[in-house]
Design a protein around this motif. Structure first.
Motif, PDB file in Angstrom:
ATOM      1  N   ARG A 116      14.140  10.949  -6.192  1.00  0.00           N
ATOM      2  CA  ARG A 116      12.859  10.780  -5.495  1.00  0.00           C
ATOM      3  C   ARG A 116      12.631   9.289  -5.309  1.00  0.00           C
ATOM      4  O   ARG A 116      12.302   8.574  -6.261  1.00  0.00           O
ATOM      5  CB  ARG A 116      11.733  11.416  -6.300  1.00  0.00           C
ATOM      6  CG  ARG A 116      10.451  11.609  -5.490  1.00  0.00           C
ATOM      7  CD  ARG A 116       9.312  12.153  -6.308  1.00  0.00           C
ATOM      8  NE  ARG A 116       9.588  13.450  -6.915  1.00  0.00           N
ATOM      9  CZ  ARG A 116       8.642  14.214  -7.448  1.00  0.00           C
ATOM     10  NH1 ARG A 116       7.379  13.814  -7.448  1.00  0.00           N
ATOM     11  NH2 ARG A 116       8.956  15.369  -7.995  1.00  0.00           N
ATOM     12  N   VAL A 117      12.810   8.810  -4.091  1.00  0.00           N
ATOM     13  CA  VAL A 117      12.829   7.365  -3.871  1.00  0.00           C
ATOM     14  C   VAL A 117      12.327   7.031  -2.471  1.00  0.00           C
ATOM     15  O   VAL A 117      12.473   7.830  -1.530  1.00  0.00           O
ATOM     16  CB  VAL A 117      14.276   6.829  -4.060  1.00  0.00           C
ATOM     17  CG1 VAL A 117      15.212   7.384  -2.999  1.00  0.00           C
ATOM     18  CG2 VAL A 117      14.322   5.316  -4.091  1.00  0.00           C
ATOM     19  N   ILE A 118      11.697   5.871  -2.339  1.00  0.00           N
ATOM     20  CA  ILE A 118      11.392   5.306  -1.017  1.00  0.00           C
ATOM     21  C   ILE A 118      12.166   4.011  -0.871  1.00  0.00           C
ATOM     22  O   ILE A 118      12.484   3.341  -1.852  1.00  0.00           O
ATOM     23  CB  ILE A 118       9.877   5.064  -0.794  1.00  0.00           C
ATOM     24  CG1 ILE A 118       9.321   4.067  -1.822  1.00  0.00           C
ATOM     25  CG2 ILE A 118       9.115   6.367  -0.810  1.00  0.00           C
ATOM     26  CD1 ILE A 118       7.915   3.595  -1.475  1.00  0.00           C
ATOM     27  N   VAL A 119      12.451   3.670   0.399  1.00  0.00           N
ATOM     28  CA  VAL A 119      13.275   2.497   0.683  1.00  0.00           C
ATOM     29  C   VAL A 119      12.583   1.644   1.754  1.00  0.00           C
ATOM     30  O   VAL A 119      12.763   1.871   2.946  1.00  0.00           O
ATOM     31  CB  VAL A 119      14.679   2.895   1.176  1.00  0.00           C
ATOM     32  CG1 VAL A 119      15.555   1.661   1.309  1.00  0.00           C
ATOM     33  CG2 VAL A 119      15.314   3.913   0.242  1.00  0.00           C
ATOM     34  N   PRO A 120      11.760   0.675   1.356  1.00  0.00           N
ATOM     35  CA  PRO A 120      11.158  -0.239   2.337  1.00  0.00           C
ATOM     36  C   PRO A 120      12.081  -1.432   2.585  1.00  0.00           C
ATOM     37  O   PRO A 120      12.841  -1.835   1.701  1.00  0.00           O
ATOM     38  CB  PRO A 120       9.871  -0.689   1.639  1.00  0.00           C
ATOM     39  CG  PRO A 120      10.223  -0.648   0.172  1.00  0.00           C
ATOM     40  CD  PRO A 120      11.254   0.444  -0.001  1.00  0.00           C
ATOM     41  N   GLY A 121      12.020  -2.000   3.792  1.00  0.00           N
ATOM     42  CA  GLY A 121      12.829  -3.191   4.053  1.00  0.00           C
ATOM     43  C   GLY A 121      12.911  -3.529   5.525  1.00  0.00           C
ATOM     44  O   GLY A 121      12.407  -2.807   6.395  1.00  0.00           O
ATOM     45  N   ARG A 176       0.838  -1.203   0.000  1.00  0.00           N
ATOM     46  CA  ARG A 176       0.000   0.000   0.000  1.00  0.00           C
ATOM     47  C   ARG A 176       0.876   1.257   0.000  1.00  0.00           C
ATOM     48  O   ARG A 176       0.616   2.211  -0.742  1.00  0.00           O
ATOM     49  CB  ARG A 176      -0.907  -0.027   1.233  1.00  0.00           C
ATOM     50  CG  ARG A 176      -1.944   1.078   1.288  1.00  0.00           C
ATOM     51  CD  ARG A 176      -2.902   0.844   2.460  1.00  0.00           C
ATOM     52  NE  ARG A 176      -3.918   1.876   2.539  1.00  0.00           N
ATOM     53  CZ  ARG A 176      -5.021   1.903   1.806  1.00  0.00           C
ATOM     54  NH1 ARG A 176      -5.231   0.928   0.937  1.00  0.00           N
ATOM     55  NH2 ARG A 176      -5.905   2.873   1.935  1.00  0.00           N
ATOM     56  N   ILE A 177       1.930   1.241   0.819  1.00  0.00           N
ATOM     57  CA  ILE A 177       2.849   2.388   0.878  1.00  0.00           C
ATOM     58  C   ILE A 177       3.500   2.612  -0.483  1.00  0.00           C
ATOM     59  O   ILE A 177       3.563   3.748  -0.986  1.00  0.00           O
ATOM     60  CB  ILE A 177       3.917   2.155   1.956  1.00  0.00           C
ATOM     61  CG1 ILE A 177       3.283   2.195   3.350  1.00  0.00           C
ATOM     62  CG2 ILE A 177       5.028   3.203   1.858  1.00  0.00           C
ATOM     63  CD1 ILE A 177       4.218   1.785   4.467  1.00  0.00           C
ATOM     64  N   PHE A 215       0.033  11.455   1.878  1.00  0.00           N
ATOM     65  CA  PHE A 215       0.227  10.015   2.093  1.00  0.00           C
ATOM     66  C   PHE A 215      -0.648   9.516   3.233  1.00  0.00           C
ATOM     67  O   PHE A 215      -1.355   8.504   3.097  1.00  0.00           O
ATOM     68  CB  PHE A 215       1.691   9.706   2.391  1.00  0.00           C
ATOM     69  CG  PHE A 215       1.887   8.352   3.019  1.00  0.00           C
ATOM     70  CD1 PHE A 215       1.764   7.190   2.273  1.00  0.00           C
ATOM     71  CD2 PHE A 215       2.136   8.242   4.389  1.00  0.00           C
ATOM     72  CE1 PHE A 215       1.895   5.939   2.860  1.00  0.00           C
ATOM     73  CE2 PHE A 215       2.278   6.994   4.982  1.00  0.00           C
ATOM     74  CZ  PHE A 215       2.154   5.841   4.221  1.00  0.00           C
ATOM     75  N   CYS A 216      -0.603  10.195   4.391  1.00  0.00           N
ATOM     76  CA  CYS A 216      -1.343   9.717   5.558  1.00  0.00           C
ATOM     77  C   CYS A 216      -2.846   9.683   5.301  1.00  0.00           C
ATOM     78  O   CYS A 216      -3.530   8.722   5.680  1.00  0.00           O
ATOM     79  CB  CYS A 216      -1.042  10.603   6.766  1.00  0.00           C
ATOM     80  SG  CYS A 216       0.621  10.387   7.437  1.00  0.00           S
ATOM     81  N   GLY A 262       4.314   5.589  -5.194  1.00  0.00           N
ATOM     82  CA  GLY A 262       4.527   5.411  -6.624  1.00  0.00           C
ATOM     83  C   GLY A 262       3.668   6.357  -7.434  1.00  0.00           C
ATOM     84  O   GLY A 262       4.091   6.883  -8.473  1.00  0.00           O
ATOM     85  N   SER A 263       2.442   6.600  -6.958  1.00  0.00           N
ATOM     86  CA  SER A 263       1.552   7.535  -7.660  1.00  0.00           C
ATOM     87  C   SER A 263       2.044   8.972  -7.565  1.00  0.00           C
ATOM     88  O   SER A 263       1.621   9.835  -8.332  1.00  0.00           O
ATOM     89  CB  SER A 263       0.130   7.436  -7.092  1.00  0.00           C
ATOM     90  OG  SER A 263       0.076   7.950  -5.765  1.00  0.00           O
TER      91      SER A 263
END
Length: 350
Positions: free
Chosen positions: A204-209, A115-116, A248-249, A121-122
């Motif tokens: 512009r990036v997110i880093v999940p992990g 979901r995040i 986002f929230c 991504g959008s």
């Protein structure tokens, strides 16, 4: 009835009385074994003349063949009977409903991560990944955390074998080192533009992990998840951070009925820094301020370690816990429930 006919009849009757394969083999030995009655008849032919041996031998062979045929028939009958018993015991009633295997699904934290990623991504954010066993430089030094800084001890780090002298390897305590790794590669890719004095495409990036710290209670786990974000460009401000994270929230919780608060804080890798709290205006959590993320303007030293000029490039970073967001979204108050492997609990989220 002559002697040989009587012998065949006796063998047939004894075979028919054998209830098990073992009984049948014992009965066979009485007639066809080394000391059996047919064998003894064959031995008794030694005293006969040549002509008598021919006729007597032929008659004995006929009797022997009849006994063997009776033996084979009884063996087959016992085998058929055993098969019928087995089939009856293992009978399958095709009219009964089948046993259905339960269908699996994604873990609730995985659902949150998806979901995040979809939401950011959008907004034009890519997803970056990096190693979970990290170097001390990327995990701390590149993020403006010197060796004697108290933030290192605050992380309660798992150190592992290997690494250069004075630069140990460790299980990453956050996903921030991937931000630096990604930025360094981005800068290398666009070095020609930078050298020519032309603007570089924004980062512009997110880093999940997964991340690791020495901590365990109802709201903490030694292994937990993080999702950090980074946006760097020539004109990226704290205002952009507020707009992006508020959007986002509200999308994540599917509610415009919440308020965000940016509370001053301290992180070595951002300046200024802020904790992000949210407050729902309705529902079971209404009125409470809940901390969901840390954030701030990327520190100039971190920008330099990325290979960029902090006088020209500026940006923000944030870090949040998908595990905590999952707890808030589904109303779960004990983080350990997500990782105990209880199918009864996890199946509620499918």
């Amino acid at each position: 009835m002559n002697e040989l006919d009587s012998l065949v009849e006796s063998a047939t009757q004894l075979f028919a009385q054998s209830a098990t394969p073992a009984d049948l083999e014992n009965a066979k030995a009485q007639f066809l074994g080394k000391s059996g009655r047919v064998t003894e008849l064959m031995k008794g032919m030694a005293q006969l003349s040549v002509e008598e041996k021919k006729s007597r031998g032929a008659a004995i062979n006929v009797a022997k063949q009849a006994i063997e045929a009776a033996l084979t028939a009884r063996r087959q009958a016992l085998a058929d009977a055993e098969l019928q018993v087995q089939l009856k015991a293992e009978a399958l009633d095709v009219s009964l409903p089948g046993r259905q295997r339960g269908q699996g699904g994604l873990h609730p934290v995985s659902l949150t991560l998806e979901r995040i990623q979809g939401i950011f991504g959008s907004m034009g954010f890519d997803v970056a990944e990096g190693p979970e066993i990290e170097t001390d430089w990327f995990n701390f030094t590149a993020l403006n955390t010197p060796e004697d800084h108290p933030a290192r001890s605050m992380h309660d780090t798992f150190y592992v074998e290997g690494g250069a002298p004075g630069a140990p390897n460790l299980l990453r305590t956050h996903t921030s080192p991937v931000q630096v790794r990604h930025a360094v590669q981005h800068v290398k890719k666009h070095r020609a533009l930078l050298d020519a004095g032309q603007p570089m495409p924004e980062i512009r990036v997110i880093v999940p992990g997964r991340t690791y710290r020495v901590d365990s209670d109802a709201t903490h786990s030694p292994m937990f998840h993080q999702c950090e974000g980074l946006w760097i460009g020539e004109n990226v401000s704290f205002k952009d951070l507020k707009v992006i994270f508020t959007a986002f929230c509200r999308t994540f919780f599917e509610s415009d009925d919440l308020v965000l608060r940016f509370r001053p804080s301290f992180f070595p890798f951002t300046e200024p820094s802020a904790e992000i709290d949210i407050q729902f205006q309705s529902g079971p959590l209404a009125g409470r301020w809940l901390e969901v993320a840390g954030s701030g303007q990327v520190h100039p030293n971190v920008v330099r370690n990325m290979g960029l000029d902090p006088e020209k490039y500026i940006g923000f970073a944030f870090g949040m816990g998908p595990d905590r967001l999952t707890m808030l979204r589904y109303g779960v108050n004990d983080l350990r429930l997500f990782f105990d492997g209880d199918i009864r609990f996890l199946s509620q989220f499918q």
